[in-house]
Each structure stands twice: as structure tokens, then as C-alpha cells.
Design a protein around this motif. Structure first.
Motif, mmCIF file in Angstrom:
data_model
loop_
_atom_site.group_PDB
_atom_site.id
_atom_site.type_symbol
_atom_site.label_atom_id
_atom_site.label_comp_id
_atom_site.label_asym_id
_atom_site.label_seq_id
_atom_site.Cartn_x
_atom_site.Cartn_y
_atom_site.Cartn_z
ATOM 1 N N CYS A 177 0.827 -1.211 0.000
ATOM 2 C CA CYS A 177 0.000 0.000 0.000
ATOM 3 C C CYS A 177 0.865 1.266 0.000
ATOM 4 C CB CYS A 177 -0.962 0.007 1.177
ATOM 5 S SG CYS A 177 -0.172 -0.005 2.784
ATOM 6 N N PHE A 178 2.048 1.228 0.628
ATOM 7 C CA PHE A 178 2.919 2.403 0.634
ATOM 8 C C PHE A 178 3.501 2.670 -0.743
ATOM 9 C CE2 PHE A 178 3.148 1.101 5.142
ATOM 10 C CZ PHE A 178 2.554 2.237 5.674
ATOM 11 N N TYR A 179 3.807 1.611 -1.472
ATOM 12 C CA TYR A 179 4.310 1.794 -2.828
ATOM 13 C C TYR A 179 3.201 2.289 -3.750
ATOM 14 C CZ TYR A 179 8.395 -0.487 -1.013
ATOM 15 O OH TYR A 179 9.492 -0.782 -0.258
ATOM 16 N N PHE A 180 1.991 1.818 -3.538
ATOM 17 C CA PHE A 180 0.848 2.318 -4.290
ATOM 18 C C PHE A 180 0.638 3.797 -3.996
ATOM 19 C CE2 PHE A 180 -3.726 3.283 -4.295
ATOM 20 C CZ PHE A 180 -3.984 3.112 -5.642
ATOM 21 N N LEU A 181 0.747 4.171 -2.726
ATOM 22 C CA LEU A 181 0.614 5.565 -2.326
ATOM 23 C C LEU A 181 1.675 6.416 -2.999
ATOM 24 C CD1 LEU A 181 -0.929 7.522 -0.474
ATOM 25 C CD2 LEU A 181 0.684 6.932 1.333
ATOM 26 N N HIS A 182 2.894 5.914 -3.060
ATOM 27 C CA HIS A 182 3.967 6.647 -3.737
ATOM 28 C C HIS A 182 3.643 6.844 -5.220
ATOM 29 C CE1 HIS A 182 7.859 7.921 -5.148
ATOM 30 N NE2 HIS A 182 7.853 6.902 -5.994
ATOM 31 N N ASP A 183 3.154 5.802 -5.862
ATOM 32 C CA ASP A 183 2.838 5.893 -7.293
ATOM 33 C C ASP A 183 1.756 6.921 -7.580
ATOM 34 O OD1 ASP A 183 4.754 4.026 -7.915
ATOM 35 O OD2 ASP A 183 3.329 2.349 -8.031
ATOM 36 N N ILE A 184 0.702 6.947 -6.787
ATOM 37 C CA ILE A 184 -0.364 7.909 -7.072
ATOM 38 C C ILE A 184 0.038 9.335 -6.685
ATOM 39 C CG2 ILE A 184 -2.222 6.223 -7.057
ATOM 40 C CD1 ILE A 184 -2.967 7.093 -4.275
ATOM 41 N N CYS A 185 0.964 9.480 -5.740
ATOM 42 C CA CYS A 185 1.510 10.815 -5.446
ATOM 43 C C CYS A 185 2.398 11.283 -6.592
ATOM 44 C CB CYS A 185 2.307 10.821 -4.152
ATOM 45 S SG CYS A 185 1.310 10.825 -2.675
ATOM 46 N N LYS A 186 3.202 10.361 -7.119
ATOM 47 C CA LYS A 186 4.095 10.682 -8.232
ATOM 48 C C LYS A 186 3.296 11.086 -9.471
ATOM 49 C CE LYS A 186 5.969 7.428 -10.492
ATOM 50 N NZ LYS A 186 6.622 6.192 -10.826
ATOM 51 N N ASP A 187 2.180 10.399 -9.707
ATOM 52 C CA ASP A 187 1.322 10.696 -10.864
ATOM 53 C C ASP A 187 0.406 11.893 -10.625
ATOM 54 O OD1 ASP A 187 2.486 8.527 -12.077
ATOM 55 O OD2 ASP A 187 0.826 7.158 -11.619
ATOM 56 N N LYS A 188 0.524 12.505 -9.444
ATOM 57 C CA LYS A 188 -0.254 13.679 -9.050
ATOM 58 C C LYS A 188 -1.761 13.425 -9.022
ATOM 59 C CE LYS A 188 3.252 17.000 -10.355
ATOM 60 N NZ LYS A 188 3.932 16.992 -9.119
ATOM 61 N N VAL A 189 -2.144 12.189 -8.689
ATOM 62 C CA VAL A 189 -3.552 11.861 -8.486
ATOM 63 C C VAL A 189 -4.005 12.451 -7.154
ATOM 64 C CG1 VAL A 189 -5.209 9.982 -8.181
ATOM 65 C CG2 VAL A 189 -3.373 9.786 -9.874
ATOM 66 N N ILE A 190 -3.131 12.350 -6.140
ATOM 67 C CA ILE A 190 -3.389 12.958 -4.833
ATOM 68 C C ILE A 190 -2.145 13.724 -4.404
ATOM 69 C CG2 ILE A 190 -4.999 11.157 -4.087
ATOM 70 C CD1 ILE A 190 -2.724 10.164 -2.222
ATOM 71 N N ASP A 191 -2.317 14.578 -3.427
ATOM 72 C CA ASP A 191 -1.202 15.297 -2.820
ATOM 73 C C ASP A 191 -1.281 15.058 -1.319
ATOM 74 O OD1 ASP A 191 1.026 16.961 -2.610
ATOM 75 O OD2 ASP A 191 -0.230 18.725 -2.282
ATOM 76 N N MET A 192 -0.154 14.738 -0.723
ATOM 77 C CA MET A 192 -0.117 14.456 0.712
ATOM 78 C C MET A 192 0.196 15.734 1.473
ATOM 79 S SD MET A 192 -0.409 11.045 1.216
ATOM 80 C CE MET A 192 0.354 10.786 2.782
ATOM 81 N N GLY A 193 -0.490 15.933 2.587
ATOM 82 C CA GLY A 193 -0.242 17.068 3.454
ATOM 83 C C GLY A 193 -0.271 16.638 4.907
ATOM 84 N N TYR A 194 0.346 17.437 5.771
ATOM 85 C CA TYR A 194 0.430 17.100 7.192
ATOM 86 C C TYR A 194 -0.759 17.691 7.939
ATOM 87 C CZ TYR A 194 2.179 16.780 11.951
ATOM 88 O OH TYR A 194 2.307 16.493 13.274
ATOM 89 N N CYS A 195 -1.280 16.931 8.875
ATOM 90 C CA CYS A 195 -2.378 17.380 9.734
ATOM 91 C C CYS A 195 -2.051 16.986 11.168
ATOM 92 C CB CYS A 195 -3.684 16.736 9.285
ATOM 93 S SG CYS A 195 -5.112 17.278 10.233
ATOM 94 N N ARG A 196 -1.971 17.960 12.053
ATOM 95 C CA ARG A 196 -1.647 17.693 13.457
ATOM 96 C C ARG A 196 -2.740 16.856 14.120
ATOM 97 N NH1 ARG A 196 -1.239 23.421 15.565
ATOM 98 N NH2 ARG A 196 -2.084 22.331 17.352
ATOM 99 N N SER A 197 -2.354 16.165 15.182
ATOM 100 C CA SER A 197 -3.295 15.305 15.907
ATOM 101 C C SER A 197 -4.478 16.078 16.459
ATOM 102 C CB SER A 197 -2.592 14.599 17.066
ATOM 103 O OG SER A 197 -1.765 13.592 16.588
ATOM 104 N N GLY A 198 -4.270 17.323 16.832
ATOM 105 C CA GLY A 198 -5.345 18.139 17.384
ATOM 106 C C GLY A 198 -6.457 18.429 16.398
ATOM 107 N N TYR A 199 -6.218 18.148 15.120
ATOM 108 C CA TYR A 199 -7.228 18.376 14.089
ATOM 109 C C TYR A 199 -7.792 17.074 13.519
ATOM 110 C CZ TYR A 199 -5.609 23.177 14.147
ATOM 111 O OH TYR A 199 -5.275 24.450 14.533
ATOM 112 N N GLN A 200 -7.261 15.948 13.927
ATOM 113 C CA GLN A 200 -7.727 14.664 13.423
ATOM 114 C C GLN A 200 -8.768 14.095 14.392
ATOM 115 O OE1 GLN A 200 -4.845 11.919 11.998
ATOM 116 N NE2 GLN A 200 -3.485 13.532 11.284
ATOM 117 N N LYS A 214 -5.910 8.843 21.657
ATOM 118 C CA LYS A 214 -4.884 9.694 22.259
ATOM 119 C C LYS A 214 -5.478 10.540 23.372
ATOM 120 C CE LYS A 214 -2.148 9.996 18.134
ATOM 121 N NZ LYS A 214 -0.764 10.283 18.011
ATOM 122 N N THR A 215 -4.601 11.055 24.219
ATOM 123 C CA THR A 215 -5.050 11.977 25.253
ATOM 124 C C THR A 215 -4.784 13.402 24.793
ATOM 125 O OG1 THR A 215 -2.911 11.837 26.369
ATOM 126 C CG2 THR A 215 -4.640 10.354 27.113
#
Length: 81
Positions: free
Chosen positions: A27-50, A57-58
Motif C-alpha cells: 500500500c505504501f508503494y501504491f501511495l507513492h505511485d499515485i503521489c508521483k502521478d499527481k492523483v493525490i497530494d499528501m499534506g500534514y495534519c496535526r493530531s489536534g485536528y484529526q 490519544k489523550t
């Protein structure tokens, strides 16, 4: 797509092979492939917003109440009134 794990985001954007990455699942290699093909873009989200992290978590009370309100939960007092 937002993720709270910087290692996964970096791995998805730049497929670097080293000792710790050799056991990554398909699944990580699949994720890399679709990021490389610009199907999705990965972004960071802090725990306080998830919202799902409220189950595992506490948090400080203020953040906990904010996340709880996002789940549309009510208190027992509100339930019985």
C-alpha cells in the motif's frame, strides 16, 4: 490527502530505500505511485485536528472538547434533559 505521520508523507513523495523501508507494505508503494502521478497530494495534519484521534490519544481539555463537538456527541446531562 492529509496524514499525521511525516515519515509516510516523505516516503510517499520520495521513495528512498534503506534498512527501515524494506518492509513497507504494498500500500505504501501504491501511495507513492499515485503521489508521483499527481492523483493525490499528501499534506500534514496535526493530531489536534484529526477527529479519529480522540479515540486513541489523550488531549488537553480544550482540544478534547473541540474534537468531541466535531463528532456531534452530547453529554449525559444533555441527553436526559
Amino acid at each position: 490527502m492529509y496524514c499525521g505521520n511525516m515519515s509516510i508523507i516523505k516516503f510517499a513523495k520520495n521513495l528512498v530505500f534503506h534498512d527501515r523501508s524494506r518492509h513497507k507494505g504494498v500500500c505504501f508503494y501504491f501511495l507513492h505511485d499515485i503521489c508521483k502521478d499527481k492523483v493525490i497530494d499528501m499534506g500534514y495534519c496535526r493530531s489536534g485536528y484529526q477527529i479519529a484521534h480522540i479515540m486513541s490519544k489523550t488531549f488537553k481539555l480544550l482540544i478534547f472538547k473541540k474534537l468531541r463537538s466535531s463528532l456531534a456527541l452530547i453529554t449525559m446531562k444533555e441527553f436526559y434533559n
